[in-house]
Enzyme design. Structure first.
Site, PDB file in Angstrom:
ATOM      1  N   GLY A 240     -15.827 -11.301  15.911  1.00  0.00           N
ATOM      2  CA  GLY A 240     -15.171 -11.344  17.204  1.00  0.00           C
ATOM      3  C   GLY A 240     -16.111 -11.809  18.295  1.00  0.00           C
ATOM      4  N   PRO A 242     -18.356 -11.819  21.833  1.00  0.00           N
ATOM      5  CG  PRO A 242     -20.249 -12.977  22.561  1.00  0.00           C
ATOM      6  CD  PRO A 242     -18.822 -13.186  22.156  1.00  0.00           C
ATOM      7  CB  THR A 244     -14.493  -7.756  21.217  1.00  0.00           C
ATOM      8  OG1 THR A 244     -15.357  -8.116  20.134  1.00  0.00           O
ATOM      9  CG2 THR A 244     -14.128  -9.008  22.005  1.00  0.00           C
ATOM     10  CE  LYS A 246     -19.193  -8.732  17.237  1.00  0.00           C
ATOM     11  NZ  LYS A 246     -18.782  -9.088  18.614  1.00  0.00           N
ATOM     12  CB  THR A 247     -22.076  -2.279  18.259  1.00  0.00           C
ATOM     13  OG1 THR A 247     -22.638  -3.580  18.040  1.00  0.00           O
ATOM     14  CG2 THR A 247     -23.142  -1.237  17.972  1.00  0.00           C
ATOM     15  CG  HIS A 462     -12.231 -28.091  48.072  1.00  0.00           C
ATOM     16  ND1 HIS A 462     -12.868 -29.199  47.583  1.00  0.00           N
ATOM     17  CD2 HIS A 462     -12.067 -27.261  47.010  1.00  0.00           C
ATOM     18  CE1 HIS A 462     -13.083 -29.052  46.285  1.00  0.00           C
ATOM     19  NE2 HIS A 462     -12.608 -27.861  45.916  1.00  0.00           N
ATOM     20  CD  GLU A 463     -11.660 -23.273  47.791  1.00  0.00           C
ATOM     21  OE1 GLU A 463     -10.864 -22.988  46.871  1.00  0.00           O
ATOM     22  OE2 GLU A 463     -12.792 -23.744  47.564  1.00  0.00           O
ATOM     23  CG  HIS A 466      -8.565 -26.048  44.403  1.00  0.00           C
ATOM     24  ND1 HIS A 466      -8.522 -26.958  43.383  1.00  0.00           N
ATOM     25  CD2 HIS A 466      -9.872 -26.020  44.817  1.00  0.00           C
ATOM     26  CE1 HIS A 466      -9.724 -27.470  43.185  1.00  0.00           C
ATOM     27  NE2 HIS A 466     -10.564 -26.913  44.055  1.00  0.00           N
ATOM     28  CG  ASP A 538     -13.107 -28.350  41.669  1.00  0.00           C
ATOM     29  OD1 ASP A 538     -13.266 -27.250  41.114  1.00  0.00           O
ATOM     30  OD2 ASP A 538     -12.949 -28.483  42.889  1.00  0.00           O
TER      31      ASP A 538
END
Length: 644
Positions: A240, A242, A244, A246-247, A462-463, A466, A538
């Site tokens: 999986g 990093p 998530t 597992k350890t 600019h924002e 977007h 971008d």
């Protein structure tokens, strides 16, 4: 400028701390001489001081002459007095002295005397010659000189080098390089009953937990499986991305089973010396058999388990010997002995096929990023010890954190608590979680950065570009927040968060994302008539999407349904990270890919520009509101679009 998917590169200079290489052998701080801090520097000073002492003082001792010349000077009457020692005969041209010959002083000659030295030779006529010439000769008596000579010549040098040897061996031992214990494994051994982690402490990976229930049940009740003739898998590989868990899952298995737990990283096996890793593997399995039933957990298995087939850079004898020994040990133990091997990796594609065959790691368990329900459960686990305000909705936090791993969610809870303390509140509120998410996604807010009026206006448009393109693009993630307050490396950002999890993306959605990324540059062009460097990130992301559409997803006219690149070198759950110089197709195909990328981006550029020109009034309204308020939330943005 730029949303959470892209950063603004205008006037961004990454600060770096100058740090030189650190000396690895730093002495431990202890004070043997009344507070004097003892470090390796003082040892070097001592060595230099001894060298200077020898050079200044010992070099002033008179040089030796031939024994025959020494006798000639006695015969000529030049030498009046001789001091006899085992090492040298020393002759003086004066008979003056301050005490008797039987008890001479330490410096029995006057500084103006001429001094001659020679190496002793067994000559029976030498004493007769001195008696004939009336030369006074004697042997000095120095109390304790033999003992001091032994101490300074043998004891102190041996003690000094012994101290240096012990010090170096201790430091090498701390770094895992002690040559006296290279064959010992470096696993962290947790005794039975010391692990408090249980399955209830793990959330968001229900399917993975169900797969591991069999392992726990076998360790608790092995007879139930052996009676029917079944065998538990020898090895379970947790795969999986990093963070998530597992350890955490491996510790939960050991905690539920109530057995000893051996934890070791794959990098701990590999050392500079060939054969060390194989010896550590043997020692690890020997100790594990003695403590069976138990669990061996090897984290980052890809450090020693990389494939031996396609090793273009050349073989690594140490790593391959370690892998070979691991394969032998996994074949050598009985599945009914109660010894289970768990391993974790986020690079299953690079593992050697011999590791994944039945009889070794024959069961692979996917530990993926959590879904909406899993994220909410993870947030509740990590916030059970956090004092939350009455109005906090963890479900809302989980809804806007799509794609976050368990470690990311734990960090958000901690950041929210720290932000609440910074604000002087006793309880963590919803706004603390929102700020923690923005800090994680976009970076730290920089309120002290002052922009020029022209740059501030350009950032606002600019924002606004977007956000406006995102609002009128079908199936696009809704805009949660727009801001022109610098955060991280961006001068502004547009925060888009998905309402629900996405597992597949259509070609139309990918083109829509390219258009949203281009919206900022188009808005800048519309207001200023020229381009700026603010859209550099971008453009990089838009180009990357277009390239993957052609090379990975088979979305081009000429190579429809054809993948031009291999996806074998990517991380589990992540994007492929292959070097750009690796190309698996012809030069003419590369030219087509470049031209097709430019065509796709240009087509979306024209389409997006038409959209913004048709809504120029809304663009001006949103940009003006940003210049006035600096930040717009979702409700305010929708009201501006509606003309309210």
């Amino acid at each position: 400028m730029g949303d959470f998917m892209s950063g603004d590169n205008r006037n961004n200079k990454k600060d770096q701390k100058d740090g030189g290489p650190q000396w690895p052998f730093k002495m431990p701080d202890f004070k043997p001489f009344g507070g004097w801090k003892f470090t390796i520097v003082y040892i070097l000073i001592l060595i230099v001081g001894m060298s200077l002492f020898n050079y200044v003082f010992l070099s002033r001792v008179n040089p030796t002459i031939d024994f025959s010349e020494f006798k000639n000077r006695i015969a000529s009457g030049e030498i009046k007095r001789v001091e006899l020692t085992d090492s040298y005969f020393t002759g003086y041209t004066s008979t003056r002295q301050t005490s008797s010959l039987t008890a001479p002083v330490r410096n029995p000659y006057i500084a103006s005397d001429q001094v001659y030295r020679t190496v002793p030779i067994n000559d029976p006529d030498f004493i007769k010659l001195m008696d004939e010439k009336n030369v006074a000769y004697y042997t000095p008596r120095r109390e304790g000189s033999a003992i001091l000579n032994i101490i300074f010549s043998w004891v102190l040098p041996i003690a000094f080098f012994f101290f240096i040897w012990r010090f170096v061996m201790k430091r090498l031992g701390n770094m895992g390089g002690n040559v006296l214990s290279v064959g010992q494994n470096r696993a962290v051994i947790v005794a039975e009953g010391d692990i408090t982690t249980r399955f209830r402490d793990v959330a968001g990976v229900d399917e993975a937990k169900e797969e591991l229930v069999e392992v726990v049940d076998f360790l608790k009740n092995p007879k139930k499986y052996t009676d029917i003739g079944g065998k538990i898998p020898k090895g379970v590989l947790l795969v999986g991305p990093p963070g998530t868990g597992k350890t955490l899952l491996a510790r939960a298995v050991a905690g539920e089973a109530g057995v000893s737990f051996f934890r070791m990283s794959g990098a701990d096996f590999v050392e500079m010396f060939v054969g060390v890793g194989a010896a550590r593997v043997r020692d690890l399995f020997k100790q594990a058999r003695d403590k069976a039933p138990c669990i061996i957990f090897i984290d980052e298995l890809d450090a020693i388990g990389k494939s031996r087939i396609n090793n273009i850079a050349g073989g690594n004898d140490e790593r391959e010997q370690t892998l070979n020994q691991l394969l032998v040990e996994m074949d050598g133990f009985d599945a009914t002995s109660g010894l289970i091997i768990l391993a974790a990796t986020n690079r299953p594609d690079v593992l050697d096929p011999a590791l994944l065959r039945p009889g070794r790691f024959d069961r692979q368990v996917l530990v993926d990023r959590p879904d909406l329900k899993g994220r909410e459960e993870i947030l509740r686990i990590h916030s059970k010890d956090v004092r939350l305000a009455a109005g906090v909705e963890l479900e809302a936090v989980a809804r806007v954190t799509s794609g976050f791993s368990g470690a990311d969610l734990a960090n958000i809870v901690n950041e929210a608590a720290l932000l609440a303390v910074r604000a002087g509140r006793k309880l963590v509120e919803q706004q603390d979680f929102n700020e923690a998410i923005e800090k994680t996604v976009a970076g730290l807010q920089k309120k002290t950065r002052v922009l020029k009026p022209e740059e501030r206006k350009l950032t606002a448009y600019h924002e606004a570009g977007h956000a406006l393109v995102a609002a009128f693009t079908p199936n696009a993630d809704p805009v949660q927040k727009i801001s022109i307050i610098p955060r991280g490396f961006a001068l502004g950002y547009t925060l888009q968060m998905p309402v629900e999890d996405h597992f597949t993306i259509t070609q139309t959605d990918l083109l829509g994302r390219i258009g949203i990324l281009l919206g900022g540059r188009i808005a800048e062009e519309m207001v200023s008539g020229e381009y700026s460097t603010g859209a550099a990130n971008d453009l990089t992301k838009a180009t990357d999407i277009a390239r993957k559409m052609i090379t990975d997803y088979g979305m081009s006219e000429r190579f429809r349904n054809v993948a031009l690149t291999s996806r074998g070198a990517g991380m589990a759950g992540g994007e492929r990270q292959e070097p750009l110089f690796q190309r698996e197709y012809a030069e003419s195909t590369q030219q087509y890919v470049d031209e097709e990328i430019a065509r796709l981006v240009e087509a979306e550029y024209i389409k997006t520009k038409e959209l913004l020109e048709q809504r120029r009034a809304i663009l001006n309204r949103v940009a003006g509101a940003l210049l006035e308020q600096e930040t717009l939330d979702e409700k305010e943005f929708k009201a501006l679009i509606a003309g309210v």
